[in-house]
Write an enzyme that holds these catalytic residues in place. Structure first.
Site, PDB file in Angstrom:
ATOM      1  N   GLY A   1       0.799  -1.218   0.000  1.00 13.46           N
ATOM      2  CA  GLY A   1       0.000   0.000   0.000  1.00 13.46           C
ATOM      3  C   GLY A   1       0.834   1.271   0.000  1.00 13.46           C
ATOM      4  O   GLY A   1       0.646   2.157  -0.828  1.00 13.46           O
ATOM      5  N   ALA A   2       1.770   1.346   0.929  1.00 11.71           N
ATOM      6  CA  ALA A   2       2.555   2.566   1.064  1.00 11.71           C
ATOM      7  C   ALA A   2       3.712   2.310   2.005  1.00 11.71           C
ATOM      8  O   ALA A   2       3.785   1.260   2.634  1.00 11.71           O
ATOM      9  CB  ALA A   2       1.683   3.694   1.616  1.00 11.71           C
TER      10      ALA A   2
ATOM     11  N   GLU B   1       6.377   4.279   4.944  1.00 13.10           N
ATOM     12  CA  GLU B   1       6.483   5.438   5.839  1.00 13.10           C
ATOM     13  C   GLU B   1       7.863   6.086   5.901  1.00 13.10           C
ATOM     14  O   GLU B   1       8.193   6.718   6.913  1.00 13.10           O
ATOM     15  CB  GLU B   1       6.080   4.999   7.248  1.00 13.10           C
ATOM     16  CG  GLU B   1       7.053   4.030   7.961  1.00 13.10           C
ATOM     17  CD  GLU B   1       6.722   2.557   7.833  1.00 13.10           C
ATOM     18  OE1 GLU B   1       6.028   2.195   6.860  1.00 13.10           O
ATOM     19  OE2 GLU B   1       7.145   1.770   8.692  1.00 13.10           O
TER      20      GLU B   1
ATOM     21  N   HIS C   1      -2.177   6.063   8.458  1.00  8.68           N
ATOM     22  CA  HIS C   1      -1.291   4.990   8.932  1.00  8.68           C
ATOM     23  C   HIS C   1       0.178   5.389   8.747  1.00  8.68           C
ATOM     24  O   HIS C   1       0.973   5.311   9.690  1.00  8.68           O
ATOM     25  CB  HIS C   1      -1.613   3.703   8.170  1.00  8.68           C
ATOM     26  CG  HIS C   1      -0.771   2.532   8.556  1.00  8.68           C
ATOM     27  ND1 HIS C   1      -1.174   1.593   9.477  1.00  8.68           N
ATOM     28  CD2 HIS C   1       0.464   2.153   8.168  1.00  8.68           C
ATOM     29  CE1 HIS C   1      -0.216   0.688   9.632  1.00  8.68           C
ATOM     30  NE2 HIS C   1       0.794   1.004   8.832  1.00  8.68           N
ATOM     31  N   GLU C   2       0.514   5.818   7.546  1.00  4.75           N
ATOM     32  CA  GLU C   2       1.920   6.148   7.291  1.00  4.75           C
ATOM     33  C   GLU C   2       2.336   7.367   8.103  1.00  4.75           C
ATOM     34  O   GLU C   2       3.449   7.429   8.619  1.00  4.75           O
ATOM     35  CB  GLU C   2       2.175   6.386   5.794  1.00  4.75           C
ATOM     36  CG  GLU C   2       1.723   5.257   4.867  1.00  4.75           C
ATOM     37  CD  GLU C   2       2.187   3.873   5.270  1.00  4.75           C
ATOM     38  OE1 GLU C   2       3.238   3.749   5.912  1.00  4.75           O
ATOM     39  OE2 GLU C   2       1.467   2.891   4.967  1.00  4.75           O
TER      40      GLU C   2
ATOM     41  N   HIS D   1       3.061   6.408  11.660  1.00 10.06           N
ATOM     42  CA  HIS D   1       4.345   5.712  11.814  1.00 10.06           C
ATOM     43  C   HIS D   1       5.470   6.668  12.209  1.00 10.06           C
ATOM     44  O   HIS D   1       6.486   6.236  12.745  1.00 10.06           O
ATOM     45  CB  HIS D   1       4.749   5.036  10.503  1.00 10.06           C
ATOM     46  CG  HIS D   1       4.331   3.599  10.388  1.00 10.06           C
ATOM     47  ND1 HIS D   1       4.463   2.696  11.416  1.00 10.06           N
ATOM     48  CD2 HIS D   1       3.813   2.892   9.345  1.00 10.06           C
ATOM     49  CE1 HIS D   1       4.047   1.502  11.010  1.00 10.06           C
ATOM     50  NE2 HIS D   1       3.640   1.596   9.765  1.00 10.06           N
TER      51      HIS D   1
ATOM     52  N   GLU E   1       3.760  -2.109  13.638  1.00  5.40           N
ATOM     53  CA  GLU E   1       2.605  -2.279  12.755  1.00  5.40           C
ATOM     54  C   GLU E   1       1.292  -2.440  13.532  1.00  5.40           C
ATOM     55  O   GLU E   1       0.293  -1.823  13.205  1.00  5.40           O
ATOM     56  CB  GLU E   1       2.820  -3.443  11.786  1.00  5.40           C
ATOM     57  CG  GLU E   1       3.955  -3.209  10.785  1.00  5.40           C
ATOM     58  CD  GLU E   1       3.806  -1.927   9.979  1.00  5.40           C
ATOM     59  OE1 GLU E   1       2.718  -1.340   9.953  1.00  5.40           O
ATOM     60  OE2 GLU E   1       4.812  -1.497   9.379  1.00  5.40           O
TER      61      GLU E   1
HETATM   62  N1  B3K Z   1       5.905  -0.581   6.563  1.00  2.00           N
HETATM   63  C1  B3K Z   1       5.382  -0.766   5.245  1.00  2.00           C
HETATM   64  C2  B3K Z   1       5.373  -2.165   4.798  1.00  2.00           C
HETATM   65  C3  B3K Z   1       6.632  -2.647   4.189  1.00  2.00           C
HETATM   66  C4  B3K Z   1       6.408  -4.009   3.593  1.00  2.00           C
HETATM   67  C5  B3K Z   1       7.644  -4.621   3.100  1.00  2.00           C
HETATM   68  N2  B3K Z   1       7.395  -5.884   2.446  1.00  2.00           N
HETATM   69  C6  B3K Z   1       4.013  -0.202   5.113  1.00  2.00           C
HETATM   70  C7  B3K Z   1       3.250  -0.038   6.344  1.00  2.00           C
HETATM   71  O1  B3K Z   1       2.941  -0.948   7.066  1.00  2.00           O
HETATM   72  O2  B3K Z   1       2.959   1.083   6.659  1.00  2.00           O
HETATM   73 ZN    ZN Z   2       2.594   0.134   8.769  1.00  2.00          ZN
END
Ligand code: B3K
Ligand code: ZN
Length: 867
Positions: A270-271, A273, A306-307, A310, A329
């Protein structure tokens, strides 16, 4: 691809118990990335200081080493050991300046990890994805989350890429020879390498500002292709809302002067951070009423939040090692879910979150891929970005938050930020900080370390005065894990008076033993009444509940529960009795008839959710043996038909009372649109020998053409396709013509055809031959394969599986992360009826030899339980 050394070590299992701190820290790194037509040159200077005895280890993968200097001296091959994973220097001095020069080939990097080219021709751009282990594909580095350094990044590229971005603040930029230019970025915050990012592209930018509660003026920038820039306003607003929400709810303000988001169409998830420079899948940031459904629009806001969240839970306080992934997470998902709940309806948000949890996480826990939210071993960490780590991780934080109550939870999170800011920590550290108020929540640690979904069963008893609720917990023993321990399970409970419909009592019961009695004393002292118990309100714990609810109880709760979530849960329980236990549908139909009409007026969104039937895939995942996809589909179709026919007149009238209105991005308007689509689906589903079909078709066509937004248009298109209306092909062609230049809408176009019930497996795979199909774009691949996954009757056939697995073989070579993730979609093969199970087992076994990546190999081995 540059030559890589040949002595490749066999992939090893890595264990949490073997964690050791790094021998050297990096104080700061100066990185220069020079992008050329066919490759890139990366020069890194690392200031390193010894912390403990041991070798100096630099991790690196697929790097062509050009030179390495240690404290100014050129090293020769005799001075270090190099294999395909690392470069090791023995007996290094206590302070080292390491300088390396490497060549990489981002133009050929199809794995979408490290620095890679996304798009072709005009659309070509270069972006990074470093979490969890992508930075080592850019340069040699102690690429582990417990090494925190400040980064200065210089990027040089041709001027056809005017947008040169990296983390932090822009401190210099200028021209170079040969139509090239450069930019230098400095990130003042110490960060692990997985949060590094850079971008070389030609993008438009939407800018805005936000003044933090501390008075900092933050420049907000959202970068996208020029044709998409107008689709960035929703994301920008969501960013500002998130910044404010985190200040209001957690006292957290943003800490840099600039916050950038870049939209990329080829992205594995998805994205991401990255500090000050988030990189987003276009699907999670672009939104406009004409092109985006309400669900995706809402998801855009959630992912932006969400991002952003983080930045504190993940970036400023990060993970000591990748086993602790759920530390950042789980907590961050809990925070984004809370943000979303505040944005529209808490009940519907909880329904949607629990639906995802049950469909994905419960399924995972029941499969051979079951693992704890904090796994204790892995081969490939990318395989552990799972529903268990994310969604179950969020449920644990939610249970803790509910147990502590608002004030003590805030006290705990304040303490967490105060104590660990700037550090790389563990789940134990989080629990210890959250216990600061005196209420100890460290007992929740077992939730993090144990796999499987607990089953809570119970019954109630009553005498003249007291009511006793008896609850018991049972947890499946998972192979290779110790005997399960009892967990603390908060059970939010309400007691209703059946005669009056009133709520009499609410309480939070904490089940900690294998069996416990909870007695409500003197409940019936004043007057006797017949109680109806409602357990696990708001889904207060991620458990499977087996309570002796009668149909009458559930019908009562569907109508009278004041907790919106448990109203939905009651209806779901009724429908599951029909779908899974083949019971009569009478109570279910009566409950819907009693609750839906009035609810549609007061809360249209909740009304539409109450009519949700679990998907075929979800139903498949709860059946633990002899799962027959054809039978499940028949039952589901039959039940839906009954609902449609039972309330036939109501649907007809309701639809005519739902005029299409101008688009508004409000909870109320979204509810009305969801409800209109649900009603249209019901009208289409009514089976009265064809009498109704003309009207239904006409309404669908009208809704399609008159739609003011994508939710309406797509709702009608899905109806036309699913019910095979005569003008289905015409509408699909129209949709294609209207939106062929919008990749995200084209994903929907592929998706709706891939999930078409009347399509054969061959028809579905014919979509991969279409000129607009692109194996390099994960969104497109997921659109098609997701369609097959949503149709278990086709997936679990020889043809379906062979074609699916053939696609995995292709992806395994190009994009192992995506291949492994998609392969996980087959993980419940063991529950199938015998003939299908045997077929799946034979095929999965046969294909083992065809896979190369450790991602896919680990997933398949776990699925087949091969040690
Ligand atoms: N931290 C990233 C996910 C990275 C995945 C790597 N395979 C996105 C998130 O959870 O915000
Ligand atoms: Zn995340």
């Amino acid at each position: 691809m540059p030559d890589v050394p040949l002595n490749t070590p066999t992939p090893q299992k890595i264990y949490l118990k073997d964690y050791t701190p790094p021998s050297f820290h990096v104080d700061n790194i100066d990185l220069t990335i020079q992008l050329y037509q066919d490759n890139a040159k990366v020069t890194a200077t690392l200031n390193m200081t010894r912390k403990t005895a041991g070798d100096l280890v630099l991790l690196g993968r697929e790097l062509q080493l050009e030179s390495i200097h240690l404290n100014g001296q050129l090293l020769t091959e005799n001075d270090y050991q190099l294999d395909s994973e690392q470069l090791v220097i023995k007996n290094a001095p206590d302070t080292c300046i390491i300088n390396t020069v490497v060549t990489i080939v981002p133009q050929k990097n199809t794995s979408l990890e490290g620095l890679y080219q996304a798009g072709e021709g005009e659309d070509k751009m270069f972006v990074t994805q470093c979490e969890p282990e992508g930075f080592r594909k850019i340069t040699f580095y102690p690429d582990r989350p417990d090494v925190l350094a400040t980064f200065t990044t210089r990027i040089e590229a041709d001027k056809k890429f005017p947008t040169l971005l990296a983390n932090g603040n822009l401190i210099d930029k200028g021209d170079l020879d040969d139509n090239r230019h450069f930019a230098v970025w400095q990130d003042p915050t110490k960060k692990p390498s997985y949060l590094f990012a850079c971008v070389m592209a030609d993008l438009a930018v939407l800018t805005d500002h936000y003044t933090t509660i501390e008075g900092r003026d933050v420049l907000l920038e959202l970068y996208a292709k020029p044709k998409n820039i107008e689709q960035c306003h929703v994301g920008m607003q969501a960013l500002k809302d998130s910044m404010k929400w985190d200040e209001d709810n957690y006292g957290r303000a943003y800490d840099l002067d600039r916050y950038m988001i870049v939209a990329v169409s080829q992205f594995n998830m998805g994205a991401m951070e990255n500090k000050g420079l988030n990189i987003f899948n276009t699907a999670c940031v672009l939104s406009s009423p004409e092109t985006t459904t309400d669900r995706r629009n809402f998801n855009v806001k959630a992912v932006i939040a969400h991002e952003y969240f983080h930045n504190w839970t993940g970036n400023r306080i990060t993970c000591r090692d990748w086993f602790q992934l759920c530390l950042k997470e789980g907590f961050t998902v809990f925070r984004d879910q809370s943000f979303s709940a505040d944005l529209h309806s808490p009940a519907v948000q909880r329904i949607d979150d629990v639906a995802v949890l049950k469909a994905h996480q419960f399924a995972e826990d029941a499969s051979p891929l079951a693992h704890p939210p904090r796994p204790d071993h892995f081969v490939e960490i990318n395989n552990f970005y799972t529903a268990t780590v994310y969604e179950k991780g969020a449920e644990i934080v939610r249970m803790i938050a509910n147990t502590l109550g608002k004030e003590k939870f805030r006290q705990g999170t304040d303490e967490y930020f105060r104590r660990y800011d700037g550090q790389a920590v563990t789940v134990e550290d989080l629990l210890s900080a959250l216990s600061v108020s005196g209420t100890n929540v460290e007992q929740f640690l077992d939730w993090y370390t144990q796999p499987a979904t607990p089953v809570v069963s119970g019954y109630w008893l009553k005498d003249d005065k007291n009511l006793t609720i008896h609850l018991a917990q049972k947890i499946r023993k998972v192979a290779n894990y110790p005997e399960p321990k009892n967990l603390p399970i908060p059970v939010k409970t309400a007691i209703f008076n059946r005669q009056t419909g009133e709520l009499v009592k609410e309480d939070l019961l904490l089940l900690t033993q294998s069996e416990q009695d909870f007695t409500f004393e003197n409940l019936f002292n004043e007057h006797d009444f017949e109680p109806v118990i409602s357990l696990l309100r708001d889904f207060s714990a991620p458990v499977i509940l087996q309570f002796n609810y009668s149909d009458d109880d559930l019908a009562f709760l569907a109508e009278h529960e004041t907790n919106g979530f448990n109203r939905w849960q009651a209806v779901q329980s009724l429908v599951n009795k029909i779908l899974l236990n083949n019971q009569s549908s009478t109570a279910y139909l009566t409950a819907l008839a009693n609750s839906i009409p009035s609810l549609a007026n007061s809360d249209a969104m909740l009304a539409s959710r109450l009519l949700d039937l679990p998907s075929e895939r979800e139903l498949g995942s709860v059946i633990q043996q002899n799962y027959d996809p054809d039978f499940v589909k028949q039952q589901r179709d039959k039940t839906k038909q009954k609902v449609a026919n039972h309330l036939k007149d109501f649907w007809q009238t309701a639809y005519t009372q739902l005029p299409i209105q101008d688009y508004q991005d409000t909870a109320k308007a979204m509810g009305e649109r969801a409800w209109r689509n649900t009603v249209l689906d019901m009208v289409l589903c009514v089976n009265d020998g064809g009498a109704n079909l003309d009207t239904a078709s006409q309404w669908t066509t009208e809704q399609y053409h008159k739609a003011t937004c994508m939710t309406e248009r797509y709702g009608a298109l899905v109806g036309a396709v699913q019910y095979n209306l005569p003008n289905k092909a015409e509408l699909l062609a129209d949709f294609y013509q209207r939106f062929k230049h919008d990749d995200l809408v084209m994903d929907m176009w592929f998706g709706v055809q891939a999930s078409d019930e009347s399509a054969s497996v061959a028809d579905i795979f014919a979509l991969t031959e279409h000129g607009d199909f692109d194996i390099n774009t994960p969104n497109r691949v997921r659109a098609v394969l997701g369609g097959l996954l949503s149709q278990p009757t086709k997936l679990w056939t020889n043809d379906g599986l062979v074609r699916y697995l053939d696609m995995m073989v292709v992806l395994d070579k190009r994009n192992p992360l995506l291949a492994s993730r998609l392969l996980q979609g087959l993980s419940n093969w063991q529950t199938l009826v015998d003939d299908k199970k045997a077929m799946a087992k034979a095929l999965l076994n046969d294909y083992q030899a065809k896979f190369e990546s450790k991602n896919v190999k680990e997933t398949l081995q776990n699925m087949l339980n091969v040690e």
